[in-house]
Design a protein around this motif. Structure first.
Motif, PDB file in Angstrom:
ATOM      1  N   MET A 200       6.767   5.324 -11.541  1.00 46.30           N
ATOM      2  CA  MET A 200       5.624   4.469 -11.384  1.00 46.30           C
ATOM      3  C   MET A 200       4.801   4.476 -12.664  1.00 46.30           C
ATOM      4  O   MET A 200       4.539   5.523 -13.229  1.00 46.30           O
ATOM      5  N   ALA A 201       4.364   3.323 -13.044  1.00 46.95           N
ATOM      6  CA  ALA A 201       3.462   3.220 -14.185  1.00 46.95           C
ATOM      7  C   ALA A 201       2.054   3.540 -13.709  1.00 46.95           C
ATOM      8  O   ALA A 201       1.693   3.285 -12.556  1.00 46.95           O
ATOM      9  N   LYS A 202       1.269   4.115 -14.595  1.00 41.19           N
ATOM     10  CA  LYS A 202      -0.115   4.445 -14.254  1.00 41.19           C
ATOM     11  C   LYS A 202      -1.030   3.849 -15.308  1.00 41.19           C
ATOM     12  O   LYS A 202      -0.757   3.931 -16.500  1.00 41.19           O
ATOM     13  N   GLU A 203      -2.095   3.218 -14.847  1.00 44.47           N
ATOM     14  CA  GLU A 203      -3.103   2.600 -15.698  1.00 44.47           C
ATOM     15  C   GLU A 203      -4.468   3.004 -15.168  1.00 44.47           C
ATOM     16  O   GLU A 203      -4.584   3.540 -14.068  1.00 44.47           O
ATOM     17  N   SER A 204      -5.508   2.704 -15.922  1.00 42.22           N
ATOM     18  CA  SER A 204      -6.874   2.991 -15.478  1.00 42.22           C
ATOM     19  C   SER A 204      -7.533   1.710 -14.968  1.00 42.22           C
ATOM     20  O   SER A 204      -7.337   0.638 -15.535  1.00 42.22           O
TER      21      SER A 204
ATOM     22  N   VAL B  31       0.975   1.582 -10.460  1.00 41.30           N
ATOM     23  CA  VAL B  31       1.500   0.223 -10.455  1.00 41.30           C
ATOM     24  C   VAL B  31       2.967   0.285 -10.056  1.00 41.30           C
ATOM     25  O   VAL B  31       3.786   0.859 -10.781  1.00 41.30           O
ATOM     26  N   ALA B  32       3.284  -0.290  -8.908  1.00 39.09           N
ATOM     27  CA  ALA B  32       4.659  -0.282  -8.408  1.00 39.09           C
ATOM     28  C   ALA B  32       5.471  -1.396  -9.055  1.00 39.09           C
ATOM     29  O   ALA B  32       4.934  -2.403  -9.501  1.00 39.09           O
ATOM     30  N   GLY B  33       6.772  -1.195  -9.097  1.00 37.76           N
ATOM     31  CA  GLY B  33       7.671  -2.218  -9.603  1.00 37.76           C
ATOM     32  C   GLY B  33       7.819  -2.168 -11.109  1.00 37.76           C
ATOM     33  O   GLY B  33       7.279  -1.299 -11.785  1.00 37.76           O
ATOM     34  N   GLY B  34       8.561  -3.110 -11.638  1.00 32.75           N
ATOM     35  CA  GLY B  34       8.740  -3.198 -13.075  1.00 32.75           C
ATOM     36  C   GLY B  34       9.748  -2.203 -13.609  1.00 32.75           C
ATOM     37  O   GLY B  34      10.403  -1.465 -12.884  1.00 32.75           O
ATOM     38  N   ILE B  35       9.851  -2.163 -14.907  1.00 31.25           N
ATOM     39  CA  ILE B  35      10.842  -1.324 -15.576  1.00 31.25           C
ATOM     40  C   ILE B  35      10.567   0.159 -15.364  1.00 31.25           C
ATOM     41  O   ILE B  35      11.484   0.973 -15.394  1.00 31.25           O
TER      42      ILE B  35
ATOM     43  N   PHE C 119      13.325   6.093  -6.959  1.00 33.32           N
ATOM     44  CA  PHE C 119      13.500   5.627  -5.594  1.00 33.32           C
ATOM     45  C   PHE C 119      12.219   5.814  -4.795  1.00 33.32           C
ATOM     46  O   PHE C 119      12.225   5.862  -3.576  1.00 33.32           O
ATOM     47  N   SER C 120      11.098   5.918  -5.487  1.00 30.28           N
ATOM     48  CA  SER C 120       9.806   6.119  -4.855  1.00 30.28           C
ATOM     49  C   SER C 120       9.384   4.869  -4.092  1.00 30.28           C
ATOM     50  O   SER C 120       9.554   3.746  -4.564  1.00 30.28           O
ATOM     51  N   ASN C 121       8.839   5.071  -2.907  1.00 30.93           N
ATOM     52  CA  ASN C 121       8.331   3.959  -2.109  1.00 30.93           C
ATOM     53  C   ASN C 121       6.807   3.934  -2.114  1.00 30.93           C
ATOM     54  O   ASN C 121       6.195   3.356  -1.241  1.00 30.93           O
ATOM     55  N   GLN C 122       6.189   4.584  -3.103  1.00 33.53           N
ATOM     56  CA  GLN C 122       4.743   4.646  -3.186  1.00 33.53           C
ATOM     57  C   GLN C 122       4.192   3.254  -3.524  1.00 33.53           C
ATOM     58  O   GLN C 122       4.656   2.607  -4.464  1.00 33.53           O
ATOM     59  N   PRO C 123       3.204   2.770  -2.769  1.00 33.93           N
ATOM     60  CA  PRO C 123       2.648   1.438  -3.026  1.00 33.93           C
ATOM     61  C   PRO C 123       1.700   1.437  -4.221  1.00 33.93           C
ATOM     62  O   PRO C 123       1.229   2.480  -4.666  1.00 33.93           O
ATOM     63  N   SER C 124       1.421   0.246  -4.722  1.00 34.55           N
ATOM     64  CA  SER C 124       0.425   0.092  -5.780  1.00 34.55           C
ATOM     65  C   SER C 124      -0.944   0.431  -5.219  1.00 34.55           C
ATOM     66  O   SER C 124      -1.217   0.231  -4.041  1.00 34.55           O
ATOM     67  N   THR C 125      -1.818   0.928  -6.082  1.00 37.24           N
ATOM     68  CA  THR C 125      -3.179   1.254  -5.654  1.00 37.24           C
ATOM     69  C   THR C 125      -4.198   0.341  -6.321  1.00 37.24           C
ATOM     70  O   THR C 125      -5.388   0.634  -6.334  1.00 37.24           O
TER      71      THR C 125
END
Length: 83
Positions: free
Chosen positions: A1-5, A15-19, A25-31
């Protein structure tokens, strides 16, 4: 998962999805979500900040959001767990 501020409060947004998730295989949703306002500005905001915005938000409304205080969240979590 990508992380942004978050542009509003500074909270870390997942941030879910993307490269970034190609081998995960994480199913964690975007926040949070990227929003584009009618004034032409765009902002990555967490869901708590989005809930605080008025109906027709502008860049000034994002600037007016308070900084995230993790200690305040810890106090709130402690209050709710005692009930």
């Amino acid at each position: 998962m990508a992380k942004e501020s978050c542009d509003g409060c500074g909270r870390t947004i997942t941030v879910a999805g993307g490269i970034a998730n190609i081998w995960s295989f994480s199913n964690q949703p975007s926040t949070g979500i990227m929003l584009e306002f009618e004034d032409g500005s765009d902002h990555l905001l967490c869901y708590p900040c989005i809930e605080q915005l008025p109906d027709d938000p502008s860049e000034a409304d994002v600037a007016a959001l308070e900084e995230y205080d993790p200690e305040a969240d810890a106090d709130t979590d402690a209050d709710t767990s005692e009930n």
